[in-house]
Design an enzyme around this catalytic site. Sequence first.
Site, mmCIF file in Angstrom:
data_model
loop_
_atom_site.group_PDB
_atom_site.id
_atom_site.type_symbol
_atom_site.label_atom_id
_atom_site.label_comp_id
_atom_site.label_asym_id
_atom_site.label_seq_id
_atom_site.Cartn_x
_atom_site.Cartn_y
_atom_site.Cartn_z
ATOM 1 C CB ILE A 1 -22.274 -55.363 76.029
ATOM 2 C CG1 ILE A 1 -22.905 -56.749 76.259
ATOM 3 C CG2 ILE A 1 -21.004 -55.047 76.391
ATOM 4 C CD1 ILE A 1 -21.706 -57.651 75.647
ATOM 5 C CB SER A 2 -27.068 -56.048 79.486
ATOM 6 O OG SER A 2 -27.893 -55.302 78.797
ATOM 7 C CB ALA A 3 -24.407 -56.747 84.006
#
Length: 206
Positions: free
Chosen positions: A51-53
């Site tokens: 899950i991206s930042a």
Amino acid sequence: MVRELIRWKYIKSERVKKAFLEVDRAHFVPREYRDQAYYDDPIPIGHSQTISAPSMVAIMLELLDVKEGSKVLEIGTGSGYNACLLASLAKKVYTVERIPTIRDFAKKNLEKCPYRDKIIVLLGDGSRGYPPEVPYDRIIVTCGAPDIPPPLIEQLANGGVMVIPIGGTFFQELYVVEKREKKIKKRVWGDVAFVPLVGKYGHRWA
Ligand code: SAM
């Protein structure tokens, strides 16, 4: 987390701020990482995917400029977090994931999304887009492509916007692509690092 994203000017608009306040990232990270849900870091979700930042998610959503009536196509469902944020901003969201267990993870997480009725989760190669619902007002690709997949350009509506990382399997440049009267205008936002888009119009290895 939201206060910091505003302070550092990743979140700029009231609409994106509202979406971030409505969607709890803790519902989209694996249980063992819950204590890190509000850190500005990517988090593993299995199968070498992440899950991206939150800052990266905010940057992309601001660039995408989603309108209330927008029909959105997302490539790379991952945890479902960005799909839920998109659904808070848009009329309808189609999101495509290629790994079945990650699609299942997203579907489970999205049960907690207040906008789940606006989201259709699909399994397949998103580098081909999703022809049954064309055209899309907005397309967002949350994995790194070697180039813009031609089907995604075709499937973007006139006046539409696409945000997509383009480059290698580790590092890319984030592009904002606008389509007007069949002409394509591209600009680079900056350097990014995404997991690869794997598929017919993507990279060849998983
Ligand atoms: N948007 C996600 C979120 O909110 O958690 C993060 C996405 S993660 C950085 C990238 C995802 O793209 C991975 O789950 C990966 O399996 C998926 N992916 C890679 N190639 C794909 C393809 N051709 N079609 C659909 N999904 C793909």
